[in-house]
Design a protein around this motif. Sequence first.
Motif: not given
Length: 315
Positions: A128-146
């Motif tokens: 089973q595949i699950e995304t746990i951090a990041g904004t899919p298909k959008i690049n940039g920089f931001a720390d904080g909530d996954s």
Amino acid sequence: MKSLIVTLIFFVLVTSQLYSQSIGTGEAGFSDEPVKLDKPIRFSKYKDGTFLFVDFNNYAIRKVDKNGKVTSLFGGPDKKGFQDGDLNKALFDGIHGVSYDEKNDIIYIASASNNVIRKITKENDEFQIETIAGTPKINGFADGDSAQAKFNSLHEVLYSKRGDIYVLDIGNAKIRKLKNGKVTSLVGKDSLAPIMVDWKYPIDMAFDGDDIVICDAGNSSIYRFTPGKEIKKLELDHPLKMPHGITSDDKGNLYVADMGANVIYKIENDTKVTEIEATSENGFDKLNKPADVIIINGTLWVADLYNHQLKQQKL
């Protein structure tokens, strides 16, 4: 007695053949038998003495067992894109890093194209595949909530024994950490990270004990990072061209895949650089953009990117 001698001779021959062979026909493709790869680029240790590799142009993670048998676990040339779920639904793109949590039986992958960290678990013997951090298909920089964190071309992921997940964010030139649902920057080229370093294109990293060693392809250099303390550039006695992959043997030695020089180097005491002998038996005489290295059960493996092969040398 004669049968014992014959058995020993057979064992030696088989072992010799195992450690001199290349995995992959050399022709780009996707199959487990005969083995065809398309730009193998990153490694990770896996369970029971096996290891994983990223088959980049096939958008796949594949496994190599103790006998050199290749098994495709998930992904494939028809699985390009982005979607979580089971193997029938999941899509992948730009996988550039893989790591394994042995205790919890979880595979982590980092996507350069989708700008996310994902985890792969098993439920009822199905991945089973699950995304746990990041904004899919959008690049940039931001720390904080996954879920709101942003990355820019992730090229490696490491899972630590303490449960920390480290990622190498090339576009932002930073090492960042995911833990307890939060993303933080640890080291980078600007003041957005608490520890600053003048690097250009940090492209791979590996654990060496509690330290992390990093290849900076842009600066043709190797760095040693002690999380929470310091980072330093290694003073090597031989120049590198484009270090692209790195591993440690846990004995104080590092091994580097130099993509620019098409050679594999050993680094002793963070200083002495020697080239691993290139022979027709290990195939290192015909490397074409070696991308990564890993040591499994005393054997050095190389991801030979443009030859679409895995090559090995007994250490």
